[in-house]
Scaffold this motif. Structure first.
Motif, PDB file in Angstrom:
ATOM      1  N   LYS A 183      -3.305  14.205  -5.701  1.00  0.00           N
ATOM      2  CA  LYS A 183      -2.993  12.312  -5.403  1.00  0.00           C
ATOM      3  C   LYS A 183      -2.194  12.250  -4.236  1.00  0.00           C
ATOM      4  O   LYS A 183      -0.741  12.612  -4.146  1.00  0.00           O
ATOM      5  CB  LYS A 183      -2.638  12.148  -7.023  1.00  0.00           C
ATOM      6  N   THR A 184      -1.677  11.100  -4.104  1.00  0.00           N
ATOM      7  CA  THR A 184      -0.657  10.587  -3.142  1.00  0.00           C
ATOM      8  C   THR A 184      -0.242   9.692  -3.884  1.00  0.00           C
ATOM      9  O   THR A 184      -0.595   8.482  -4.313  1.00  0.00           O
ATOM     10  CB  THR A 184      -1.143   9.544  -1.705  1.00  0.00           C
ATOM     11  N   LEU A 185       1.368  10.240  -4.054  1.00  0.00           N
ATOM     12  CA  LEU A 185       1.883   8.945  -5.030  1.00  0.00           C
ATOM     13  C   LEU A 185       3.037   8.229  -3.426  1.00  0.00           C
ATOM     14  O   LEU A 185       4.050   8.594  -2.612  1.00  0.00           O
ATOM     15  CB  LEU A 185       2.994   9.495  -5.786  1.00  0.00           C
ATOM     16  N   LYS A 186       3.111   6.648  -3.799  1.00  0.00           N
ATOM     17  CA  LYS A 186       4.097   5.952  -3.325  1.00  0.00           C
ATOM     18  C   LYS A 186       4.843   5.632  -4.180  1.00  0.00           C
ATOM     19  O   LYS A 186       5.035   5.236  -5.369  1.00  0.00           O
ATOM     20  CB  LYS A 186       3.477   4.772  -2.723  1.00  0.00           C
ATOM     21  N   LEU A 187       6.124   6.153  -4.297  1.00  0.00           N
ATOM     22  CA  LEU A 187       7.810   5.993  -4.453  1.00  0.00           C
ATOM     23  C   LEU A 187       8.529   4.782  -4.429  1.00  0.00           C
ATOM     24  O   LEU A 187       7.813   3.431  -3.479  1.00  0.00           O
ATOM     25  CB  LEU A 187       8.164   7.397  -5.069  1.00  0.00           C
ATOM     26  N   HIS A 188       9.367   4.316  -5.160  1.00  0.00           N
ATOM     27  CA  HIS A 188       9.833   3.067  -5.075  1.00  0.00           C
ATOM     28  C   HIS A 188      10.855   2.717  -4.140  1.00  0.00           C
ATOM     29  O   HIS A 188      10.991   1.593  -3.605  1.00  0.00           O
ATOM     30  CB  HIS A 188      10.587   2.448  -6.139  1.00  0.00           C
ATOM     31  N   GLY A 190       9.539   3.504  -0.949  1.00  0.00           N
ATOM     32  CA  GLY A 190       9.107   3.940   0.007  1.00  0.00           C
ATOM     33  C   GLY A 190       8.754   4.955   0.667  1.00  0.00           C
ATOM     34  O   GLY A 190       8.293   4.814   0.797  1.00  0.00           O
ATOM     35  N   ALA A 191       9.500   5.965  -0.391  1.00  0.00           N
ATOM     36  CA  ALA A 191       8.588   7.297  -0.066  1.00  0.00           C
ATOM     37  C   ALA A 191       7.151   7.463  -0.587  1.00  0.00           C
ATOM     38  O   ALA A 191       7.167   7.128  -1.834  1.00  0.00           O
ATOM     39  CB  ALA A 191       9.234   8.757  -0.737  1.00  0.00           C
ATOM     40  N   LYS A 192       6.401   8.670   0.273  1.00  0.00           N
ATOM     41  CA  LYS A 192       5.347   9.172  -0.301  1.00  0.00           C
ATOM     42  C   LYS A 192       5.442  10.643  -0.199  1.00  0.00           C
ATOM     43  O   LYS A 192       5.721  11.268   0.584  1.00  0.00           O
ATOM     44  CB  LYS A 192       4.063   8.185   0.868  1.00  0.00           C
ATOM     45  N   ILE A 193       4.867  11.010  -1.670  1.00  0.00           N
ATOM     46  CA  ILE A 193       4.677  12.342  -0.710  1.00  0.00           C
ATOM     47  C   ILE A 193       3.036  12.677  -1.723  1.00  0.00           C
ATOM     48  O   ILE A 193       1.908  12.091  -2.940  1.00  0.00           O
ATOM     49  CB  ILE A 193       5.552  13.349  -2.508  1.00  0.00           C
ATOM     50  N   MET A 194       2.817  13.949  -1.676  1.00  0.00           N
ATOM     51  CA  MET A 194       1.173  14.289  -2.197  1.00  0.00           C
ATOM     52  C   MET A 194       1.186  15.227  -2.970  1.00  0.00           C
ATOM     53  O   MET A 194       2.001  16.111  -2.868  1.00  0.00           O
ATOM     54  CB  MET A 194      -0.023  15.134  -1.434  1.00  0.00           C
ATOM     55  N   LEU A 195       0.545  15.266  -4.142  1.00  0.00           N
ATOM     56  CA  LEU A 195       0.389  16.221  -5.603  1.00  0.00           C
ATOM     57  C   LEU A 195      -0.368  16.750  -5.289  1.00  0.00           C
ATOM     58  O   LEU A 195      -1.258  16.806  -5.768  1.00  0.00           O
ATOM     59  CB  LEU A 195       0.811  15.050  -7.143  1.00  0.00           C
ATOM     60  N   GLU A 196       0.038  18.026  -5.153  1.00  0.00           N
ATOM     61  CA  GLU A 196      -0.862  19.225  -4.318  1.00  0.00           C
ATOM     62  C   GLU A 196      -1.997  19.797  -6.154  1.00  0.00           C
ATOM     63  O   GLU A 196      -2.844  19.204  -6.329  1.00  0.00           O
ATOM     64  CB  GLU A 196      -0.965  20.010  -3.957  1.00  0.00           C
ATOM     65  N   TYR A 209       4.167  20.201  -4.191  1.00  0.00           N
ATOM     66  CA  TYR A 209       4.153  18.714  -3.842  1.00  0.00           C
ATOM     67  C   TYR A 209       4.255  18.917  -2.161  1.00  0.00           C
ATOM     68  O   TYR A 209       5.162  19.807  -1.968  1.00  0.00           O
ATOM     69  CB  TYR A 209       4.460  17.547  -4.534  1.00  0.00           C
ATOM     70  N   GLU A 210       3.780  18.035  -1.522  1.00  0.00           N
ATOM     71  CA  GLU A 210       3.889  17.620   0.096  1.00  0.00           C
ATOM     72  C   GLU A 210       4.512  16.492   0.488  1.00  0.00           C
ATOM     73  O   GLU A 210       3.986  15.220  -0.141  1.00  0.00           O
ATOM     74  CB  GLU A 210       3.019  18.778   0.391  1.00  0.00           C
ATOM     75  N   THR A 211       6.175  16.416   1.075  1.00  0.00           N
ATOM     76  CA  THR A 211       6.278  15.306   1.608  1.00  0.00           C
ATOM     77  C   THR A 211       5.754  15.071   2.621  1.00  0.00           C
ATOM     78  O   THR A 211       5.088  15.041   3.680  1.00  0.00           O
ATOM     79  CB  THR A 211       7.546  15.108   1.747  1.00  0.00           C
ATOM     80  N   LEU A 212       5.566  13.454   2.529  1.00  0.00           N
ATOM     81  CA  LEU A 212       4.338  12.460   3.617  1.00  0.00           C
ATOM     82  C   LEU A 212       5.752  11.703   5.083  1.00  0.00           C
ATOM     83  O   LEU A 212       5.075  11.999   5.706  1.00  0.00           O
ATOM     84  CB  LEU A 212       2.792  12.213   2.462  1.00  0.00           C
ATOM     85  N   GLU A 213       6.145  10.824   4.128  1.00  0.00           N
ATOM     86  CA  GLU A 213       6.640  10.089   4.579  1.00  0.00           C
ATOM     87  C   GLU A 213       8.046   9.575   3.734  1.00  0.00           C
ATOM     88  O   GLU A 213       8.362   9.643   2.799  1.00  0.00           O
ATOM     89  CB  GLU A 213       6.414   8.847   4.467  1.00  0.00           C
ATOM     90  N   ASN A 214       9.619   9.235   4.610  1.00  0.00           N
ATOM     91  CA  ASN A 214      10.442   8.413   4.205  1.00  0.00           C
ATOM     92  C   ASN A 214      11.359   9.705   2.739  1.00  0.00           C
ATOM     93  O   ASN A 214      11.643   9.005   2.264  1.00  0.00           O
ATOM     94  CB  ASN A 214      10.194   7.256   3.679  1.00  0.00           C
ATOM     95  N   VAL A 215      10.379  11.460   3.506  1.00  0.00           N
ATOM     96  CA  VAL A 215      11.583  12.143   1.875  1.00  0.00           C
ATOM     97  C   VAL A 215      12.946  12.515   2.404  1.00  0.00           C
ATOM     98  O   VAL A 215      12.625  13.004   3.642  1.00  0.00           O
ATOM     99  CB  VAL A 215      10.681  12.355   1.406  1.00  0.00           C
ATOM    100  N   LEU A 272      11.409   7.166 -10.539  1.00  0.00           N
ATOM    101  CA  LEU A 272      10.954   6.548  -8.977  1.00  0.00           C
ATOM    102  C   LEU A 272       9.848   6.588  -8.627  1.00  0.00           C
ATOM    103  O   LEU A 272       9.448   6.041  -7.525  1.00  0.00           O
ATOM    104  CB  LEU A 272      11.364   7.846  -7.946  1.00  0.00           C
ATOM    105  N   GLY A 273       9.092   6.166  -9.345  1.00  0.00           N
ATOM    106  CA  GLY A 273       7.699   6.177  -9.375  1.00  0.00           C
ATOM    107  C   GLY A 273       6.435   5.785 -10.249  1.00  0.00           C
ATOM    108  O   GLY A 273       6.774   6.686 -11.814  1.00  0.00           O
ATOM    109  N   PRO A 274       5.023   5.686 -10.212  1.00  0.00           N
ATOM    110  CA  PRO A 274       4.530   5.854 -11.413  1.00  0.00           C
ATOM    111  C   PRO A 274       3.789   7.448 -12.029  1.00  0.00           C
ATOM    112  O   PRO A 274       3.993   8.666 -11.214  1.00  0.00           O
ATOM    113  CB  PRO A 274       2.982   5.095 -10.671  1.00  0.00           C
TER     114      PRO A 274
END
Length: 281
Positions: A183-188, A190-196, A209-215, A272-274
């Motif tokens: 699942k991809t998480l968009k954090l508060h 603005g960062a995005k991570i993929m929870l593998e 997990y893997e970082t995707l954007e702005n981490v 930091l996120g849902p």
């Protein structure tokens, strides 16, 4: 106690000893009793004997006598327990740390190396080591080449202590649970991570997990159980040179609840996120 300190270092290519020592001493892990509680079976009276390989090999060099007592294999982690008796002319204390290098089936899977030294009696020390790995082979038996050639003072070891061990992870493989998440998480922020995935064993629970954007740095996690109990992570470590893949470890937390939540947390412990709900199979 001054001995209740655990240091970890991240291996890097062609590191110089002085720089390496500075890195080791700069990274203090507050959860310092983790390795001790696991190997000594003092964590909630847990019995980890089924996951251990007893060794009992002794080797000696100019610095003293080192006995490798046992090895325990966990999910992408090796836990080592050794006893060190320094030579009479060696000035040794509990603030000196050993960082063994380990080859598994002839290959290097190491990503982080931690250790703790505890004085048990006059001139006798227990050496605990936690060697974290990436993509550790899933074979029932692992061939380990263990070399104690690094420690936290600037003195070369010309004749390091070395051991060859066949370690079993058969029981661990039977008890290990892998829960795919993807699942991809968009954090508060603005960062995005993929929870593998989440991997749970009787010894630990690890979030991958893997970082995707702005981490800019690793993301912390809490586990929240059905009963509302919250567990904080014990350690985080990168799994690749790009620092985009991470493992978040909760030591000695075997999740038996049917469902629980993973909560991404900022450095100040704010959400930091849902939360992501995990269903345990």
């Amino acid at each position: 106690m001054s001995s209740n300190v655990l240091y970890e270092e991240q291996p890097t290519k062609n590191r110089k000893r002085k720089k390496w020592v500075m890195i080791v001493l700069a990274v203090l892990i507050i959860a310092c009793v983790v390795i001790v509680s696991i190997i000594l079976n003092k964590n909630h009276d847990a019995d980890f004997s089924a996951y251990k390989t007893l060794v009992g090999q002794t080797t000696t060099n100019e610095f003293g006598q080192l006995t490798l007592n046992e090895v325990m294999v966990d999910d992408n982690q090796l836990l080592l327990n050794a006893t060190f008796v320094p030579a009479k002319d060696v000035n040794f204390n509990s603030q000196i740390f050993f960082f063994p290098q380990v080859l598994v089936n002839g290959q290097n899977y190491m990503v982080r190396n931690g250790g703790q030294t505890i004085e048990q009696a006059a001139s006798t020390y227990t050496i605990y080591s936690s060697v974290k790995m990436r993509d550790l082979p899933q074979d029932d038996k692992l061939q380990l080449d263990i070399l104690y050639n690094d420690w936290s003072w600037d003195k070369p070891i010309k004749d390091p202590w070395s051991f060859e061990v066949e370690a079993s992870q058969k029981q661990l493989q039977e008890d290990r649970k892998v829960i795919p998440v993807a699942k991809t998480l968009k954090l508060h922020n603005g960062a995005k991570i993929m929870l593998e995935k989440v991997v749970t064993t009787p010894i630990s629970t690890t979030i991958y997990y893997e970082t995707l954007e702005n981490v800019d740095e690793s993301v912390n996690f809490h586990i929240v159980t059905e009963s509302g109990k919250t567990w904080k992570q014990d350690s985080s470590y990168t799994l690749n040179d790009q620092h985009t893949k991470w493992g978040i470890r909760f030591d000695a937390k075997y999740l038996t609840d049917k469902t629980y939540k993973l909560m991404p947390i900022a450095a100040d412990d704010t959400e930091l996120g849902p939360a992501i709900q995990i269903r345990n199979k």
